[in-house]
Design an enzyme around this catalytic site. Structure first.
Site, short mmCIF file in Angstrom:
data_model
loop_
_atom_site.label_atom_id
_atom_site.label_comp_id
_atom_site.label_asym_id
_atom_site.label_seq_id
_atom_site.Cartn_x
_atom_site.Cartn_y
_atom_site.Cartn_z
N LYS A 165 0.87 -1.17 0.00
CA LYS A 165 0.00 0.00 0.00
C LYS A 165 0.91 1.22 0.00
CE LYS A 165 -2.08 3.31 2.24
NZ LYS A 165 -1.78 4.57 1.55
N GLU A 175 9.07 1.34 10.94
CA GLU A 175 10.17 2.28 10.67
C GLU A 175 9.59 3.68 10.77
OE1 GLU A 175 13.25 1.73 10.30
OE2 GLU A 175 13.42 -0.38 9.71
N CYS A 209 13.52 10.66 7.30
CA CYS A 209 13.39 10.21 8.69
C CYS A 209 14.69 10.39 9.46
CB CYS A 209 12.96 8.75 8.71
SG CYS A 209 14.03 7.69 7.74
N GLU A 246 9.40 16.13 15.53
CA GLU A 246 9.87 15.96 14.15
C GLU A 246 9.17 16.96 13.23
OE1 GLU A 246 8.61 12.53 11.84
OE2 GLU A 246 10.67 12.22 11.17
P1 NAD Z 1 2.24 8.67 7.42
O1 NAD Z 1 2.32 7.94 8.71
O2 NAD Z 1 1.31 9.79 7.29
O3 NAD Z 1 1.86 7.67 6.24
C1 NAD Z 1 2.63 6.51 5.95
C2 NAD Z 1 1.74 5.48 5.29
O4 NAD Z 1 0.75 5.06 6.23
C3 NAD Z 1 0.98 6.01 4.07
O5 NAD Z 1 0.94 5.01 3.08
C4 NAD Z 1 -0.41 6.26 4.64
O6 NAD Z 1 -1.43 6.21 3.69
C5 NAD Z 1 -0.53 5.12 5.63
N1 NAD Z 1 -1.53 5.31 6.69
C6 NAD Z 1 -2.00 6.47 7.17
N2 NAD Z 1 -2.94 6.23 8.12
C7 NAD Z 1 -3.06 4.89 8.23
C8 NAD Z 1 -3.84 4.02 9.04
N3 NAD Z 1 -4.73 4.49 9.92
N4 NAD Z 1 -3.68 2.69 8.91
C9 NAD Z 1 -2.78 2.19 8.04
N5 NAD Z 1 -2.02 2.97 7.23
C10 NAD Z 1 -2.15 4.30 7.32
O7 NAD Z 1 3.74 9.10 7.08
P2 NAD Z 1 4.24 9.98 5.85
O8 NAD Z 1 3.81 11.37 6.10
O9 NAD Z 1 3.87 9.31 4.57
O10 NAD Z 1 5.81 9.86 5.99
C11 NAD Z 1 6.55 10.69 6.81
C12 NAD Z 1 6.94 9.98 8.08
O11 NAD Z 1 7.60 8.76 7.76
C13 NAD Z 1 7.92 10.76 8.92
O12 NAD Z 1 7.55 10.68 10.28
C14 NAD Z 1 9.23 10.03 8.69
O13 NAD Z 1 10.16 10.19 9.72
C15 NAD Z 1 8.78 8.63 8.53
N6 NAD Z 1 9.77 7.85 7.79
C16 NAD Z 1 10.45 6.86 8.43
C17 NAD Z 1 11.43 6.15 7.76
C18 NAD Z 1 12.22 5.05 8.43
O14 NAD Z 1 12.75 4.20 7.72
N7 NAD Z 1 12.34 5.02 9.74
C19 NAD Z 1 11.71 6.45 6.44
C20 NAD Z 1 10.99 7.47 5.82
C21 NAD Z 1 10.01 8.15 6.50
#
Ligand code: NAD
Length: 493
Positions: free
Chosen positions: A175, A250, A284, A385
């Site tokens: 997804k 992650e 991240c 963050e």
């Molecule tokens: P997000 O949490 O908003 O979304 C991530 C994914 O989760 C998307 O595909 C989204 O549609 C899905 N999602 C949202 N609500 C959901 C739910 N209720 N149930 C299941 N899935 C759901 O994050 P983002 O804004 O896309 O990404 C930014 C964040 O990701 C930052 O906090 C960043 O630090 C983190 N990040 C972490 C890593 C790592 O490897 N540790 C890498 C990149 C980004």
């Protein structure tokens, strides 16, 4: 505008809902593609296809060596299509083409690494302390995996998650983020071309609360591997408990990038800039807390600001651009809010500090690279963050002070240390509470190196040999070859 479809059971298919939404090019601020709006019905179709692929047919029968060969084929196909895939990613997330091309070109290494590892997953024979028993353990694929990814590096996350999962013999339902689905949907065609059987790799696009949540709830999904924010990660962790799913999370970070006065300052200044302004801070592992030894702080900040000022904002497709747009309108708003919060908390802005004024930039989603000094470690700008090009500079006196300040966070994804003293490097690496410590470098990743966070930065590791374990369950088998009278049935054997 291109209209995309889900990829389920080896076919591109329309969403059950019959609905699509627009994907926006963050540089131009224009819709450029139509993304299928999936829901629980699409998820169910995809999970059924994945379950079937694991239960019967070629994937279920396939030997690990053969799985590995398909993975090597996919690696070659990604390599051949790297430019096209990278351009798609830039179109969706606005990150620099140079960065995305680097990622897509590196991406095949995950498939090659785990393709080679697929037939090296071995059980053990235990020298068991019971008479007349042969006891051994085997490793089995954990089951159907739901892979939920963030918008900043969509294809890289597919490699991190799906390469070990498929090497283990699982089938996956991916997804992608609703903001950056196109590259993942096009990638599915390469998986099919590589020869993976139907149902092994599925993509259901859509919103998190619809598709992501349905994947987390689905009783036939054994594991969720997620990259995203800690707020969503915590929700998924709690929700996954209802069906006792395994999870790898992650999540975000507030990584300290620590500069000692014995460091090579040219390297450290470049490292600090790379830590926070690369990818417009939308990473991240952003080194968003710059801890600088007080004896060099003023000089260091001056050099940092001078280098930061040279960063060119512009079209992410062009090679001389350093800073691209922010990916989403919500993220743009959030970054600007944090800049206001920092100012109202009393932090002093010495670079940037607002939206880019340059009228030649279309789309309107550009933020100036921003540096705050006089930041107190208790301020929100030092603790939360931002996920943007906003740096908090905090001074420290000595190693103990640096360690205390660096570890004073709910996060634990990464940390940087800049020093010319090897003993100090070792002591800092040991003392820092983070999944990754970089010394005299920053933002380096490899398929060989486990990556992941502690505390609120997540659960589990991706990359490296150990990551395949996250897609395996251990089965213990006992075979008795005892003869004669049965043992006492009323006591444990
Ligand atoms: P997000 O949490 O908003 O979304 C991530 C994914 O989760 C998307 O595909 C989204 O549609 C899905 N999602 C949202 N609500 C959901 C739910 N209720 N149930 C299941 N899935 C759901 O994050 P983002 O804004 O896309 O990404 C930014 C964040 O990701 C930052 O906090 C960043 O630090 C983190 N990040 C972490 C890593 C790592 O490897 N540790 C890498 C990149 C980004």
């Amino acid at each position: 505008m291109k209209t995309y479809q889900h990829f389920i059971d080896g076919q591109y298919v329309d969403p059950v809902s019959g609905r699509w939404f627009d994907s926006i090019d963050p540089y131009r601020g224009e819709a450029w593609a139509r993304i299928p709006q999936g829901d629980a019905a699409d998820v169910d179709r995809a999970v059924k296809a994945a379950s079937r692929a694991m239960r019967e047919g070629p994937w279920a029968e396939m030997k690990a060596t053969q799985r590995g060969r398909l993975m090597l084929k996919l690696a070659d196909l990604v390599e051949q299509n790297a430019q096209r895939l990278a351009e798609l990613e830039v179109r969706d997330n606005g990150k620099l083409l140079a960065e995305m091309l680097g990622q897509v070109n590196y991406h095949p290494q995950w498939w090659r690494y785990y393709g080679g590892l697929a037939d090296k997953v071995e059980g053990r024979v235990m020298p068991i302390d019971k008479p007349d028993v042969f006891a051994f353990s085997t490793k089995e694929p954990i089951g159907v995996v739901g892979a939920i990814t963030a918008w900043n590096s969509p294809l890289l996350f597919i490699a991190w998650k799906c390469a070990p999962a498929l090497a283990a013999g699982c089938a996956v339902v991916v997804k992608p983020s609703e903001f950056t689905s196109a590259s993942t949907l096009e990638y599915a065609a390469l998986v099919r071309e590589a020869g993976f059987p139907d149902g092994v790799f599925n993509v259901v696009a859509g919103y998190g609360h619809e598709v992501g949540s349905a994947l987390v709830d689905h009783p036939d999904v054994a594991k969720i591997t997620f990259t995203g924010s800690d707020a969503t990660g915590a929700r998924i962790y709690a929700q996954a408990a209802k069906t006792m799913k395994r999870v790898t999370l992650e999540l975000g970070g507030k990584s300290p990038n620590i500069v000692f006065d014995d460091a090579d300052l040219d390297q450290a200044v470049a490292g600090a800039v790379s830590g926070i302004f690369a990818a417009t801070g939308q990473t991240c592992i952003a080194g968003s807390r710059l801890l600088v030894q007080n004896s060099i702080k003023d000089e260091f900040v001056e050099r940092l600001v001078a280098l930061g000022r040279t960063a060119r904002k512009g079209n992410p497709m062009e090679s001389d651009t350093n800073i691209g747009p922010v990916t989403t309108p919500a993220q743009y708003k959030k970054i600007l809010e944090y800049i206001d919060i920092a100012k109202s908390e009393g932090a002093r802005c010495v670079l940037g500090g607002g939206p880019a004024e340059d009228k030649s930039l279309p789309g309107g989603q550009f933020v100036e690279p921003t540096v705050f000094v006089d930041v107190d470690p208790q301020m929100r700008i030092a603790r939360e963050e931002v996920f943007g090009p906003v740096l908090s500079v905090i001074g420290f006196d000595d190693e103990a002070d640096a360690i205390a300040k660096a570890n004073d966070t709910i996060y634990g994804l990464a940390a940087g240390v800049w020093t010319g003293n090897i003993g100090r490097a070792m002591r800092m690496s040991k003392a820092l509470k983070a999944g990754t410590v970089w010394v005299n470098t920053y933002r380096a990743v490899s398929y060989m190196m486990p990556f992941g966070g502690i505390k609120h930065s997540g659960i589990g590791r991706e990359s490296g040999i150990e990551s395949i374990e996250q897609y395996l369950e251990t089965k213990s088998t006992w075979i008795s070859y005892a003869q004669g009278a049965p043992a006492n049935p009323f006591i444990m054997r």
